[in-house]
Design an enzyme around this catalytic site. Structure first.
Site, PDB file in Angstrom:
ATOM      1  N   CYS A 112      29.867  32.201  64.399  1.00  0.00           N
ATOM      2  CA  CYS A 112      29.074  33.420  64.197  1.00  0.00           C
ATOM      3  C   CYS A 112      28.702  33.657  62.736  1.00  0.00           C
ATOM      4  O   CYS A 112      27.770  34.404  62.451  1.00  0.00           O
ATOM      5  CB  CYS A 112      29.821  34.634  64.748  1.00  0.00           C
ATOM      6  SG  CYS A 112      30.176  34.528  66.519  1.00  0.00           S
ATOM      7  N   HIS A 244      26.424  40.883  61.624  1.00  0.00           N
ATOM      8  CA  HIS A 244      26.535  40.090  62.847  1.00  0.00           C
ATOM      9  C   HIS A 244      26.637  41.044  64.026  1.00  0.00           C
ATOM     10  O   HIS A 244      27.407  42.007  64.004  1.00  0.00           O
ATOM     11  CB  HIS A 244      27.767  39.191  62.760  1.00  0.00           C
ATOM     12  CG  HIS A 244      28.113  38.521  64.046  1.00  0.00           C
ATOM     13  ND1 HIS A 244      27.175  37.874  64.824  1.00  0.00           N
ATOM     14  CD2 HIS A 244      29.300  38.403  64.704  1.00  0.00           C
ATOM     15  CE1 HIS A 244      27.765  37.384  65.901  1.00  0.00           C
ATOM     16  NE2 HIS A 244      29.054  37.692  65.854  1.00  0.00           N
ATOM     17  N   ASN A 274      26.034  39.244  71.890  1.00  0.00           N
ATOM     18  CA  ASN A 274      26.470  38.415  70.767  1.00  0.00           C
ATOM     19  C   ASN A 274      25.864  37.021  70.897  1.00  0.00           C
ATOM     20  O   ASN A 274      26.271  36.242  71.746  1.00  0.00           O
ATOM     21  CB  ASN A 274      28.004  38.348  70.746  1.00  0.00           C
ATOM     22  CG  ASN A 274      28.544  37.559  69.561  1.00  0.00           C
ATOM     23  OD1 ASN A 274      27.807  36.874  68.864  1.00  0.00           O
ATOM     24  ND2 ASN A 274      29.845  37.655  69.333  1.00  0.00           N
TER      25      ASN A 274
END
Length: 317
Positions: A112, A244, A274
């Site tokens: 990520c 993020h 996500n």
């Protein structure tokens, strides 16, 4: 000498799965998912739609937005943890799709935090003078790593890709500074149950959610505060905060601790879920498409991923 973003692109698969639809085959419900993550839906790639296909769609948009030709690109970096094949890289497959000549291409894997890592790597390569135009991509098919019987993880992720075109800056616009970190001691907080050398599979995502939440807040906050202090920036000077997009509670808590005003925080997690390394460039592409960013605006990126890996970046638009 630094790099600047001259074009952005984003792509999400056409298939959208809402929380209510997910609840038909997973023991969960819309309220449970929204309360814990802020997610209402996610985009899911078809079985025959691979990470390289998502990357290509976003790359074509970024190239068009930058008003350059694909042939102007002299390096491709793809940030991904969900490569089509064990080898070759997604970047090399994309190189072929775009019909490019013998320019280098490679994948970068920091999960990520991949896009922030990639930004620092790309900036260093442009600063070296060896490369003029870099295509930097975050692309993921995270749903291929999900255990659909594990409601603590399968509700959180989606598929997508975001790309930027980077060139050397000739003025004060561009990447001001960035920092990146890792902590292998925290490996077991977020990982997959398999791998090529481990058991010949990709495995499924395993996550210690509460521990990850605490580490995300602590490490992203410290990274941001260090970056601002080093570059003598105040929080009030930030025009847009693009974190993020993992969890709305992490995003909101960070904004609260850093005292970043609500209207400056970019949030796409509700609709995108996500998307790992794709989440920041997707959010950036969404923000740019809204027409809100103006020249001179200060953008702050920050991310944390498995490893653990994390980091932040300051950009003057």
């Amino acid at each position: 000498m630094t790099c600047k973003i001259i074009g952005c692109g984003g792509y999400l698969p056409s298939k959208i799965v809402s929380n209510d639809e997910l609840a038909k085959f997973v023991e969960t419900n819309d309220e449970w998912i929204r309360t814990r993550s802020g997610i209402s839906q996610r985009h899911i790639a078809d079985d025959n739609e691979y990470t390289s296909h998502l990357a290509l769609k976003s790359a074509e948009q970024a190239i068009a937005d930058a008003r350059v030709s694909a042939n102007d690109v002299d390096l491709i970096i793809t940030c991904t943890t969900t490569s089509d094949n064990s080898f070759p890289s997604v970047a090399t497959k994309l190189h072929g799709y775009l019909g490019l000549t013998n320019i280098p291409s490679f994948d970068l894997q920091a999960v990520c935090a991949g896009f922030v890592y990639g930004l620092q790597v790309a900036d260093s390569l442009i600063a070296s003078g060896k490369y003029k135009t870099i295509l930097l991509i975050g692309a993921e098919k995270m749903t291929s790593l999900l255990d659909w019987n594990d409601r603590s993880t399968c509700v959180l992720f989606g598929d997508g890709a975001g790309s930027v075109i980077l060139q050397r800056s000739s003025d004060d616009s561009g990447l001001i500074d960035s920092n990146i970190f890792s902590s292998g001691a925290d490996y077991e907080i977020l990982y997959t149950s398999g791998g090529i050398s481990m058991n010949g599979t990709s495995g499924k995502i395993i996550m210690q959610g509460q521990k990850l939440f605490r580490h995300a807040i602590e490490k992203m906050q410290q990274s941001i505060e260090d970056l601002l202090h080093t570059n003598q920036f105040s929080v009030s000077g930030i025009d847009y905060f693009i974190p993020h997009q993992a969890n709305i509670r992490i995003i909101n808590k960070l904004a609260e601790l850093l005292n970043i005003e609500e209207h400056k925080v970019v949030k796409t997690v509700e609709k995108h879920a996500n998307c790992s390394a794709a989440s920041i460039p997707l959010a950036l592409s969404t923000l740019k498409a809204s027409g809100k960013i103006k020249k001179g605006d200060i953008l702050l990126f920050s991310a944390i991923g498995a490893g653990l890996t994390w980091g932040s970046a300051l950009i003057r638009w």
